[in-house]
Design a protein around this motif. Structure first.
Motif, PDB file in Angstrom:
ATOM      1  N   PRO A 145      36.819  23.191 -24.945  1.00 45.03           N
ATOM      2  CA  PRO A 145      35.581  23.606 -24.275  1.00 45.03           C
ATOM      3  C   PRO A 145      35.890  24.342 -22.969  1.00 45.03           C
ATOM      4  CG  PRO A 145      35.433  21.324 -24.986  1.00 45.03           C
ATOM      5  CD  PRO A 145      36.863  21.742 -25.186  1.00 45.03           C
ATOM      6  N   ALA A 146      35.093  25.366 -22.694  1.00 46.02           N
ATOM      7  CA  ALA A 146      35.242  26.141 -21.464  1.00 46.02           C
ATOM      8  C   ALA A 146      33.942  26.885 -21.194  1.00 46.02           C
ATOM      9  CB  ALA A 146      36.393  27.137 -21.591  1.00 46.02           C
ATOM     10  N   LEU A 165      32.444  22.231 -29.704  1.00 44.26           N
ATOM     11  CA  LEU A 165      32.738  22.599 -28.317  1.00 44.26           C
ATOM     12  C   LEU A 165      31.660  22.074 -27.366  1.00 44.26           C
ATOM     13  CD1 LEU A 165      34.047  26.198 -28.957  1.00 44.26           C
ATOM     14  CD2 LEU A 165      35.401  24.276 -28.077  1.00 44.26           C
ATOM     15  N   GLN A 166      30.404  22.170 -27.769  1.00 43.64           N
ATOM     16  CA  GLN A 166      29.318  21.670 -26.926  1.00 43.64           C
ATOM     17  C   GLN A 166      29.354  20.152 -26.795  1.00 43.64           C
ATOM     18  OE1 GLN A 166      25.959  23.647 -28.825  1.00 43.64           O
ATOM     19  NE2 GLN A 166      25.846  25.099 -27.113  1.00 43.64           N
ATOM     20  N   ASN A 167      29.985  19.469 -27.758  1.00 41.55           N
ATOM     21  CA  ASN A 167      30.158  18.017 -27.687  1.00 41.55           C
ATOM     22  C   ASN A 167      31.412  17.623 -26.925  1.00 41.55           C
ATOM     23  OD1 ASN A 167      27.821  17.294 -29.080  1.00 41.55           O
ATOM     24  ND2 ASN A 167      28.810  17.485 -31.070  1.00 41.55           N
ATOM     25  N   GLY A 168      32.122  18.614 -26.364  1.00 36.95           N
ATOM     26  CA  GLY A 168      33.287  18.333 -25.543  1.00 36.95           C
ATOM     27  C   GLY A 168      34.583  18.144 -26.313  1.00 36.95           C
ATOM     28  N   GLU A 169      34.602  18.509 -27.595  1.00 34.05           N
ATOM     29  CA  GLU A 169      35.796  18.329 -28.421  1.00 34.05           C
ATOM     30  C   GLU A 169      36.797  19.471 -28.246  1.00 34.05           C
ATOM     31  OE1 GLU A 169      35.287  17.252 -32.592  1.00 34.05           O
ATOM     32  OE2 GLU A 169      33.170  16.844 -32.128  1.00 34.05           O
ATOM     33  N   THR A 170      38.072  19.138 -28.326  1.00 31.54           N
ATOM     34  CA  THR A 170      39.156  20.097 -28.460  1.00 31.54           C
ATOM     35  C   THR A 170      39.671  19.929 -29.874  1.00 31.54           C
ATOM     36  OG1 THR A 170      39.730  19.984 -26.122  1.00 31.54           O
ATOM     37  CG2 THR A 170      41.456  20.745 -27.629  1.00 31.54           C
ATOM     38  N   PHE A 171      39.848  21.023 -30.606  1.00 28.01           N
ATOM     39  CA  PHE A 171      40.209  20.922 -32.017  1.00 28.01           C
ATOM     40  C   PHE A 171      40.995  22.143 -32.473  1.00 28.01           C
ATOM     41  CE2 PHE A 171      36.065  22.799 -31.544  1.00 28.01           C
ATOM     42  CZ  PHE A 171      36.060  23.870 -32.413  1.00 28.01           C
ATOM     43  N   VAL A 172      41.627  22.005 -33.645  1.00 31.22           N
ATOM     44  CA  VAL A 172      42.401  23.079 -34.258  1.00 31.22           C
ATOM     45  C   VAL A 172      41.531  23.767 -35.302  1.00 31.22           C
ATOM     46  CG1 VAL A 172      44.441  23.633 -35.648  1.00 31.22           C
ATOM     47  CG2 VAL A 172      44.592  21.931 -33.815  1.00 31.22           C
TER      48      VAL A 172
END
Length: 96
Positions: free
Chosen positions: A38-39, A9-16
């Motif tokens: 990320p939010a 998340l801190q690297n800007g990834e969206t994942f399952v």
């Protein structure tokens, strides 16, 4: 201990991802896949499910309340309250 969700998340990834436990049933069942994006706490509203840190523990839990000075009040879907935080790293954008 490494927190891979936090790092992604801190690297800007969206994942399952998925988690074990029944604290969010029926919104998210134990082991059910969900997509995290990320939010930060300002992006979130009451009723959102967020990935956050409260009192040293990481949770994927509900936003129960929002206040400018305190951040977000976090709790499970069974009525439990974890506390207030501004340490929000991601938001569930889809339950699969």
């Amino acid at each position: 201990m490494r927190n891979f969700k936090l790092e992604r998340l801190q690297n800007g990834e969206t994942f399952v991802t998925s988690e074990r436990g029944n604290s969010m049933v029926p919104l998210i069942k134990s082991g059910q896949l969900h997509k995290l994006a990320p939010a930060n706490w300002e992006d979130c509203e009451v009723g959102d499910i967020v990935y956050c840190k409260v009192h040293g523990n990481f949770y994927t839990h509900l936003v129960k309340s929002k206040e400018f000075h305190r951040g977000l009040q976090i709790g499970n879907n069974k009525g439990g309250i974890n506390g207030w935080t501004k340490q929000v790293y991601g938001k569930v954008i889809e339950v699969i």
